[in-house]
Scaffold this motif. Structure first.
Motif, PDB file in Angstrom:
ATOM      1  N   MET A   1       0.839  -1.184   0.000  1.00 23.26           N
ATOM      2  CA  MET A   1       0.000   0.000   0.000  1.00 23.26           C
ATOM      3  C   MET A   1       0.885   1.249   0.000  1.00 23.26           C
ATOM      4  SD  MET A   1      -3.153   0.722   2.526  1.00 23.26           S
ATOM      5  CE  MET A   1      -3.030   2.218   3.430  1.00 23.26           C
ATOM      6  N   THR A   2       0.577   2.214  -0.836  1.00 23.36           N
ATOM      7  CA  THR A   2       1.379   3.426  -0.914  1.00 23.36           C
ATOM      8  C   THR A   2       0.961   4.406   0.178  1.00 23.36           C
ATOM      9  OG1 THR A   2      -0.139   4.416  -2.490  1.00 23.36           O
ATOM     10  CG2 THR A   2       1.712   3.188  -3.406  1.00 23.36           C
ATOM     11  N   LYS A   3       1.936   5.183   0.609  1.00 26.64           N
ATOM     12  CA  LYS A   3       1.675   6.191   1.628  1.00 26.64           C
ATOM     13  C   LYS A   3       0.872   7.335   1.035  1.00 26.64           C
ATOM     14  CE  LYS A   3       5.922   5.594   4.220  1.00 26.64           C
ATOM     15  NZ  LYS A   3       7.128   6.260   4.691  1.00 26.64           N
ATOM     16  N   HIS A   4       0.096   7.975   1.880  1.00 25.40           N
ATOM     17  CA  HIS A   4      -0.625   9.164   1.460  1.00 25.40           C
ATOM     18  C   HIS A   4       0.398  10.251   1.136  1.00 25.40           C
ATOM     19  CE1 HIS A   4      -3.348  12.580   1.532  1.00 25.40           C
ATOM     20  NE2 HIS A   4      -4.349  11.709   1.501  1.00 25.40           N
ATOM     21  N   LYS A   5       0.125  11.036   0.139  1.00 24.82           N
ATOM     22  CA  LYS A   5       1.045  12.064  -0.338  1.00 24.82           C
ATOM     23  C   LYS A   5       1.471  13.040   0.771  1.00 24.82           C
ATOM     24  CE  LYS A   5       1.207  15.843  -3.652  1.00 24.82           C
ATOM     25  NZ  LYS A   5       0.482  16.578  -4.672  1.00 24.82           N
ATOM     26  N   ILE A   6       0.569  13.351   1.680  1.00 23.38           N
ATOM     27  CA  ILE A   6       0.891  14.338   2.720  1.00 23.38           C
ATOM     28  C   ILE A   6       2.006  13.859   3.639  1.00 23.38           C
ATOM     29  CG2 ILE A   6      -0.827  13.624   4.429  1.00 23.38           C
ATOM     30  CD1 ILE A   6      -1.289  16.708   4.871  1.00 23.38           C
ATOM     31  N   TYR A   7       2.176  12.554   3.805  1.00 22.41           N
ATOM     32  CA  TYR A   7       3.226  12.036   4.684  1.00 22.41           C
ATOM     33  C   TYR A   7       4.612  12.435   4.202  1.00 22.41           C
ATOM     34  CZ  TYR A   7      -0.282   8.874   6.713  1.00 22.41           C
ATOM     35  OH  TYR A   7      -1.381   8.349   7.331  1.00 22.41           O
ATOM     36  N   THR A   8       4.782  12.523   2.902  1.00 21.85           N
ATOM     37  CA  THR A   8       6.092  12.845   2.333  1.00 21.85           C
ATOM     38  C   THR A   8       6.276  14.344   2.077  1.00 21.85           C
ATOM     39  OG1 THR A   8       5.285  12.424   0.094  1.00 21.85           O
ATOM     40  CG2 THR A   8       6.311  10.570   1.265  1.00 21.85           C
ATOM     41  N   MET A   9       5.240  15.125   2.325  1.00 27.31           N
ATOM     42  CA  MET A   9       5.366  16.579   2.168  1.00 27.31           C
ATOM     43  C   MET A   9       6.239  17.119   3.289  1.00 27.31           C
ATOM     44  SD  MET A   9       1.547  17.794   1.092  1.00 27.31           S
ATOM     45  CE  MET A   9       2.009  19.500   0.934  1.00 27.31           C
ATOM     46  N   ARG A  10       7.062  18.079   2.950  1.00 28.63           N
ATOM     47  CA  ARG A  10       7.907  18.715   3.963  1.00 28.63           C
ATOM     48  C   ARG A  10       7.063  19.674   4.803  1.00 28.63           C
ATOM     49  NH1 ARG A  10      10.532  19.639  -0.836  1.00 28.63           N
ATOM     50  NH2 ARG A  10      10.008  21.814  -0.541  1.00 28.63           N
ATOM     51  N   ILE A  11       7.233  19.592   6.096  1.00 31.90           N
ATOM     52  CA  ILE A  11       6.485  20.508   6.960  1.00 31.90           C
ATOM     53  C   ILE A  11       6.861  21.950   6.651  1.00 31.90           C
ATOM     54  CG2 ILE A  11       8.054  20.331   8.932  1.00 31.90           C
ATOM     55  CD1 ILE A  11       5.198  20.443  10.541  1.00 31.90           C
ATOM     56  N   ALA A  12       8.104  22.167   6.231  1.00 40.43           N
ATOM     57  CA  ALA A  12       8.550  23.518   5.897  1.00 40.43           C
ATOM     58  C   ALA A  12       7.801  24.095   4.692  1.00 40.43           C
ATOM     59  CB  ALA A  12      10.050  23.528   5.624  1.00 40.43           C
ATOM     60  N   SER A  13       7.257  23.239   3.841  1.00 41.81           N
ATOM     61  CA  SER A  13       6.509  23.742   2.692  1.00 41.81           C
ATOM     62  C   SER A  13       5.071  24.112   3.073  1.00 41.81           C
ATOM     63  CB  SER A  13       6.514  22.716   1.551  1.00 41.81           C
ATOM     64  OG  SER A  13       5.770  21.569   1.912  1.00 41.81           O
ATOM     65  N   VAL A  14       4.563  23.556   4.157  1.00 40.88           N
ATOM     66  CA  VAL A  14       3.197  23.829   4.598  1.00 40.88           C
ATOM     67  C   VAL A  14       3.171  24.901   5.693  1.00 40.88           C
ATOM     68  CG1 VAL A  14       1.120  22.787   5.595  1.00 40.88           C
ATOM     69  CG2 VAL A  14       2.507  21.487   3.978  1.00 40.88           C
ATOM     70  N   TYR A  15       4.217  24.949   6.486  1.00 40.86           N
ATOM     71  CA  TYR A  15       4.312  25.877   7.609  1.00 40.86           C
ATOM     72  C   TYR A  15       3.998  27.332   7.223  1.00 40.86           C
ATOM     73  CZ  TYR A  15       6.522  28.528  11.403  1.00 40.86           C
ATOM     74  OH  TYR A  15       6.779  29.413  12.414  1.00 40.86           O
ATOM     75  N   PRO A  16       4.554  27.858   6.123  1.00 43.80           N
ATOM     76  CA  PRO A  16       4.223  29.251   5.770  1.00 43.80           C
ATOM     77  C   PRO A  16       2.728  29.457   5.524  1.00 43.80           C
ATOM     78  CG  PRO A  16       6.087  28.471   4.462  1.00 43.80           C
ATOM     79  CD  PRO A  16       5.548  27.291   5.205  1.00 43.80           C
ATOM     80  N   HIS A  17       2.043  28.426   5.058  1.00 41.64           N
ATOM     81  CA  HIS A  17       0.602  28.531   4.831  1.00 41.64           C
ATOM     82  C   HIS A  17      -0.143  28.606   6.167  1.00 41.64           C
ATOM     83  CE1 HIS A  17       1.083  27.925   0.548  1.00 41.64           C
ATOM     84  NE2 HIS A  17       1.881  26.898   0.826  1.00 41.64           N
ATOM     85  N   TYR A  18       0.331  27.859   7.174  1.00 40.15           N
ATOM     86  CA  TYR A  18      -0.250  27.957   8.512  1.00 40.15           C
ATOM     87  C   TYR A  18      -0.102  29.383   9.035  1.00 40.15           C
ATOM     88  CZ  TYR A  18      -0.173  22.779   8.980  1.00 40.15           C
ATOM     89  OH  TYR A  18      -0.359  21.427   8.840  1.00 40.15           O
ATOM     90  N   VAL A  19       1.111  29.936   8.884  1.00 40.56           N
ATOM     91  CA  VAL A  19       1.388  31.284   9.383  1.00 40.56           C
ATOM     92  C   VAL A  19       0.541  32.315   8.639  1.00 40.56           C
ATOM     93  CG1 VAL A  19       3.172  33.075   9.635  1.00 40.56           C
ATOM     94  CG2 VAL A  19       3.706  30.679  10.168  1.00 40.56           C
ATOM     95  N   THR A  20       0.474  32.206   7.329  1.00 39.85           N
ATOM     96  CA  THR A  20      -0.314  33.144   6.530  1.00 39.85           C
ATOM     97  C   THR A  20      -1.787  33.088   6.919  1.00 39.85           C
ATOM     98  OG1 THR A  20       1.222  32.981   4.679  1.00 39.85           O
ATOM     99  CG2 THR A  20      -0.993  33.760   4.164  1.00 39.85           C
ATOM    100  N   LYS A  21      -2.306  31.883   7.097  1.00 40.85           N
ATOM    101  CA  LYS A  21      -3.708  31.716   7.490  1.00 40.85           C
ATOM    102  C   LYS A  21      -3.973  32.408   8.821  1.00 40.85           C
ATOM    103  CE  LYS A  21      -7.232  28.154   7.954  1.00 40.85           C
ATOM    104  NZ  LYS A  21      -7.523  26.737   7.737  1.00 40.85           N
TER     105      LYS A  21
END
Length: 116
Positions: A1-21
């Motif tokens: 079974m393949t991992k969900h795409k979000i598991y391999t996403m870098r937190i650093a790529s999502v973190y700025p979106h958290y801050v912006t939100k």
């Protein structure tokens, strides 16, 4: 079974979106950091190191120093799914974080977000 795409996403790529939100709603980067530290047990220095190392979500949560036991009190819907009903542990941790950031952006008091 393949991992969900979000598991391999870098937190650093999502973190700025958290801050912006958060900032769009008058909240701060410091509050975002406080939420992440509360959830994971990382110190501010450790959090910054994880962001610099481009750690993926799966590793970020697997290496978390102390997942907060109060996180089980996080309830509600995120991405159309109740966070308390998510069975896969890593996905649940990611969605807990998403839910906390949503609560911050909706203006909820930090004491309530941090389940104090």
């Amino acid at each position: 079974m393949t991992k969900h795409k979000i598991y391999t996403m870098r937190i650093a790529s999502v973190y700025p979106h958290y801050v912006t939100k958060a900032e769009r709603k008058g909240r701060s980067k410091a509050e975002v950091d406080e939420i992440i530290r509360w959830l994971t047990g990382y110190s501010q220095e450790q959090l910054e190191e994880q962001l610099e190392k481009q750690t993926d979500f799966e590793t970020f949560f697997a290496q978390a120093p102390q997942l907060n036991p109060s996180r089980v009190f996080i309830k509600g819907v995120i991405c159309g799914v109740r966070v308390e009903d998510i069975e896969e542990p890593t996905m649940q941790e990611i969605r807990y974080l998403d839910k906390l950031i949503d609560e911050l952006a909706k203006g909820k008091a930090m004491e309530k977000i941090l389940r104090k």
